[in-house]
Scaffold this motif. Structure first.
Motif, PDB file in Angstrom:
ATOM      1  N   VAL A 271       0.833  -1.205   0.000  1.00 43.08           N
ATOM      2  CA  VAL A 271       0.000   0.000   0.000  1.00 43.08           C
ATOM      3  C   VAL A 271       0.868   1.256   0.000  1.00 43.08           C
ATOM      4  N   SER A 272       1.917   1.263   0.809  1.00 45.34           N
ATOM      5  CA  SER A 272       2.795   2.447   0.879  1.00 45.34           C
ATOM      6  C   SER A 272       3.555   2.633  -0.436  1.00 45.34           C
TER       7      SER A 272
ATOM      8  N   GLU B   4      -6.343   7.341   2.652  1.00 49.07           N
ATOM      9  CA  GLU B   4      -6.011   8.712   3.067  1.00 49.07           C
ATOM     10  C   GLU B   4      -7.230   9.623   2.994  1.00 49.07           C
ATOM     11  N   ASP B   5      -8.088   9.422   1.988  1.00 48.18           N
ATOM     12  CA  ASP B   5      -9.291  10.248   1.877  1.00 48.18           C
ATOM     13  C   ASP B   5     -10.160  10.121   3.122  1.00 48.18           C
TER      14      ASP B   5
ATOM     15  N   THR C  83      -1.481   8.830   6.818  1.00 49.13           N
ATOM     16  CA  THR C  83      -1.782   7.552   7.486  1.00 49.13           C
ATOM     17  C   THR C  83      -1.194   6.358   6.737  1.00 49.13           C
ATOM     18  N   VAL C  84      -0.859   6.566   5.437  1.00 52.76           N
ATOM     19  CA  VAL C  84      -0.295   5.466   4.646  1.00 52.76           C
ATOM     20  C   VAL C  84       1.227   5.515   4.739  1.00 52.76           C
TER      21      VAL C  84
ATOM     22  N   PRO D 262      -3.615  -2.895   6.973  1.00 59.01           N
ATOM     23  CA  PRO D 262      -4.571  -3.921   6.538  1.00 59.01           C
ATOM     24  C   PRO D 262      -5.948  -3.745   7.176  1.00 59.01           C
ATOM     25  N   GLU D 263      -5.962  -3.331   8.442  1.00 54.40           N
ATOM     26  CA  GLU D 263      -7.226  -3.083   9.130  1.00 54.40           C
ATOM     27  C   GLU D 263      -7.937  -1.881   8.527  1.00 54.40           C
ATOM     28  N   SER D 264      -7.162  -0.849   8.196  1.00 60.65           N
ATOM     29  CA  SER D 264      -7.753   0.347   7.582  1.00 60.65           C
ATOM     30  C   SER D 264      -8.381   0.012   6.234  1.00 60.65           C
TER      31      SER D 264
END
Length: 861
Positions: free
Chosen positions: A586-587, A614-615, A621-622, A630-632
């Motif tokens: 993701v990052s 992030e939205d 946050t990323v 993963p939870e996000s």
């Protein structure tokens, strides 16, 4: 070859009736095949199913579906963001997902409901500090639920917080209130508990005082207490579509009167528009798009979003669905115009009996061609539909040659039908047959193209000319023999070829060419050289959206959508890993997306699982070290997750929104630059995929290997002619005029300020095929007259005056056939038609000018 065609001639005489019956029976059978024709505009007409990009796109569409369909609502904000419209949007979306090819729907209502029902319902909304919104929410929540929320909040208070609240309430009491409270507490006696005393104080407060207490209570809550209460309140709220107008608008414009970031993409222009996005399946077939289009239009009409709200259907599948109707209209226009114009040309410049009969035979050849396509599964595409007028033109050309020679031999044989039939077939059959064989082979060089659509185009043309040759050779001579067999000499009057103005003019032209043969060739070579030198400077139109009818409503809606809400053109990548929701994946998507957007000005936005996280949860946050990613991701609304992460978490999408004004060539160049910068770590695979990527590779494939096709075509012509004539000189003569035409064509386009398009890459093969036929027919007649003992110049003179008339007429029929392309609504076909008309005219001129000049200059002296 003379013996073979002599036998064919006698067979046709002997079995004329049977030949006609057999041809008609085969025609009926193949006509049923025409009903099985499929129309294709999907991925597999542009890119080979064996290619990596096709396979990657298949995986991409299997997990994320095809192109999106967009419903753009426009109107007054108060009408768009209202309870009534929200209800209609919800109903519409529910019904739309029941259409077979639509797998899901996304709109601000469903997205907000999903967010409110998530484990973190306050994410993406900005409701804190807005007392008016808080009051509206509390009013919308049933009293019992609100009482429970307040009770739970009170239970969570610490002793210190409770004491502060009591102290604050006491400070708000007026003297009369204090007296009332004192009396009520005294009435309870010494047994009164602190909770009872607090209840008495609270019941005495006015509405204004209660609001102050609530505000004070909120101010002393811990972050956890505040979040818990806000989540409880949000979860207790009614669904978005059930809210009254006041609360709905306050929620939608909760970011200080603006749309929250999480909703900006589907409520663009701060509420000026509402976007409904429909996800489609991985079925990209034309029939599916047409059915989906029809169903959606019915649904929009039945939904009736109300006065003052306009609805526009847009997106690739909608355009594709409308294209079929345009294709059918275009083919009808081309067929009708071709027939009418052919009749006019034949009546005006072809001085023979039954001058339009060959057109009827051509239509039978056309049924054979498209019927055979239906039976074997060759589809109708933007390319193969262009073969319709081409086959009509070339087929009429063959018929004119057969017809002209038969009339000539019928006159010479003293009106003996059998003799005329055999002689005409023996002379013209091999000449046209050689031309057809070489023409078909030159068309088949299109199999060197990387685009299946162009391969099918070449195959359809090859089948068309072969079928027309067979049908017209057998059917025309069988019909003429039967019609003329019983006619006596006095009953028929046929003009000699040299009696027509065209024949006399061509004879004089042959003498003129003989006098200036050297200058003609020198000027021709110079002009062709200039043409080859300027060819690279001629622009090529590669924007697919500019190649389809511009008046199509779906296209206009899509253009309007892009002008209103921004580009809907995306370059997509398929990201593959063991688990694409892991922080390192993701990052990386976040880092790479930011890098690409920063480096390329034509990239206007990035969409991925990282941008959605992030939205909703806020920027920053990323991060690679954020183990909660993963939870996000799992807490993202379901409709969002389905767009960016596959169910098995092995795949994710990374999309770059690009300037929709970029041409397809520029988009492909941008894609290649982005791809070259991919630096994903070990275990992460990133590949371009998706419908737009397929289209870009497809456009490139159409124009690929064009020089290879020309080289192969010239080689085929040379080898074929050498095998027939067994003389290098006679094999080279027909090629040189064609080479000059290949140079003249770009020079003429440059002078006229015209451009190429992907379909014009097929022109070289057409020029090779058509030009070869003209030159071979003249060569064959020249050799025939030379064999009679005529000198070179005299043989050329006779050849042009005899066969030149038929070639001129057939050339005009081909030109007229191609010219119908200029009247269709598809710009790609219209430009192709103009260019082919010019090139065919050049082929005719060069066959009548350059070839005689060559023969005269290099004859034996």
């Amino acid at each position: 070859m003379d013996k073979l065609f002599n036998k064919i001639g006698h067979f046709i005489i002997k079995h004329a009736k049977i030949n006609i019956i057999v041809i008609l029976a085969v025609t009926v059978f193949l006509a049923f095949g025409a009903t099985k024709l499929d129309m294709k505009m999907g991925n597999d007409v542009f890119v080979s199913s064996k290619s990596d990009v096709y396979k990657d796109t298949t995986t991409y569409q299997k997990n994320f579906g095809g192109d999106g369909i967009y419903l753009l609502l426009e109107g007054d904000k108060d009408k768009l963001i209202s309870h009534e419209t929200a209800q209609k949007i919800t109903t519409f979306s529910e019904k739309a997902t029941k259409i077979e090819a639509i797998t899901g729907a996304s709109n601000y209502i469903s997205l907000m409901n999903e967010m409110l029902a998530s484990n973190n319902p306050s994410a993406g909304f900005n409701m804190s500090g807005d007392s008016k919104l808080s009051e509206s929410i509390q009013k919308a929540i049933p009293a019992a639920k609100m009482k429970k929320i307040e009770s739970d909040m009170q239970a969570s208070l610490s002793a210190n917080q409770s004491a502060k609240i009591q102290e604050y309430m006491q400070s708000l009491l007026t003297d009369p209130q204090k007296m009332t409270v004192g009396q009520q507490i005294a009435g309870l006696g010494a047994a009164a508990t602190p909770e009872q005393q607090a209840g008495i104080v609270q019941s005495t407060l006015t509405k204004e005082q209660r609001q102050k207490v609530e505000a004070y209570t909120q101010s002393i809550l811990t972050k956890k207490q505040s979040a818990n209460m806000q989540e409880a309140v949000i979860k207790a709220m009614p669904k978005i579509q059930d809210m009254d107008n006041s609360l709905l608008r306050q929620i939608v414009f909760s970011d200080k009167g603006k749309i929250p970031t999480a909703l900006e993409k589907i409520i663009p222009n701060n509420g000026g528009n509402v976007l409904i996005m429909l996800n489609t399946s991985d079925d990209t077939e034309m029939d599916t798009a047409v059915h989906t289009n029809e169903e959606l239009k019915k649904l929009v009409k039945n939904t009736d979003f109300g006065d003052g709200i306009t609805v526009k259907l847009a997106g690739g599948p909608i355009i594709q669905g409308d294209v079929q109707g345009e294709v059918m209209t275009t083919m009808t226009v081309m067929l009708s115009l071709s027939v009418v114009l052919m009749i006019v040309v034949l009546l005006v410049v072809f001085p023979v009996r039954r001058r339009v009969i060959s057109l009827g035979f051509v239509l039978i050849g056309l049924i054979w061609t498209f019927g055979f396509m239906g039976w074997v599964g060759i589809p109708i595409t933007l390319a193969t539909m262009a073969t319709l007028p081409i086959i009509i033109g070339l087929g009429t050309d063959f018929g004119v040659q057969f017809h002209n020679r038969y009339e000539e031999e019928f006159k010479k044989s003293d009106y003996k039908a059998d003799e005329a039939t055999v002689t005409a077939i023996r002379h013209i059959g091999p000449a046209v047959g050689i031309a057809v064989a070489i023409m078909a082979l030159s068309f088949l060089t299109m199999f060197l193209s990387k685009a299946p659509m162009m391969q099918q185009f070449g195959l359809t043309l090859a089948l068309g000319v072969i079928f027309c040759y067979i049908v017209e050779l057998v059917l025309m001579f069988s019909t003429f023999n039967m019609m003329d067999k019983k006619k006596k000499k006095g009953e028929v009057k046929i003009k000699n070829n040299d009696e027509t103005w065209l024949s006399r003019g061509l004879g004089s032209y042959a003498k003129l060419v003989g006098k200036f043969a050297a200058p003609i060739l020198i000027v021709g070579v110079i002009l062709a050289g200039i043409g080859f030198s300027v060819e690279k400077s001629i622009p090529t139109e590669t924007n697919m959206m500019k190649m389809i009818p511009q008046e199509m409503k779906a296209l206009q809606n899509t253009n309007y959508l892009q002008e209103t809400v921004g580009s809907t053109t995306f370059i997509s990548y398929l990201v593959e890993a063991d688990d694409v929701t892991q922080p390192e994946v993701v990052s990386w998507m976040k880092t790479f997306g930011d890098k690409v957007k920063g480096e390329f000005k034509d990239v206007t936005g990035v969409t991925s699982v990282a941008t959605y996280v992030e939205d909703i949860e806020g920027k920053g946050t990323v991060k690679k070290d954020n183990e909660k990613l993963p939870e996000s991701v799992s807490q993202l609304p379901k409709s969002v997750q389905e767009m960016v992460v596959s169910k098995n978490k092995h795949y994710a999408t990374l999309q770059f929104q690009i300037d929709n004004n970029l041409s397809s060539a520029d988009q492909l160049a941008l894609l290649n630059k982005i791809t070259a910068k991919i630096d994903a770590g070990k275990g992460i695979s990133v590949k371009p995929a998706g419908a737009q990527v397929m289209m870009l590779f497809g456009i490139d494939n159409i124009g690929a290997n064009s020089n290879l096709m020309i080289g192969a075509g010239l080689l085929i012509i040379f080898v074929g002619l050498f095998l027939v004539y067994r003389r290098v000189k006679h094999a080279i003569y027909p090629i040189i005029p064609i080479l000059l035409v290949l140079g003249f064509s770009p020079l003429l386009l440059k002078m006229l300020g015209m451009s190429y398009n992907p379909l014009t890459t097929a022109l070289s093969c057409l020029v090779l095929g058509i030009g070869t036929e003209f030159t071979i027919l003249i060569m064959e007649r020249f050799r025939e007259e030379e064999a009679k003992g005529l000198a070179t110049k005299e043989a050329i003179h006779v050849s042009l005056s005899k066969v030149g008339q038929a070639i001129t007429v057939s050339g005009l029929t081909v030109i007229v056939g191609f010219s119908t392309l200029m009247f269709v609504s598809f710009p790609i076909l219209r430009d192709f038609g103009i260019t082919t008309v010019l090139d065919t005219l050049l082929c005719l001129i060069c066959a009548l000018t350059v070839l005689p000049a060559l023969i005269i200059l290099f004859r034996k002296r």
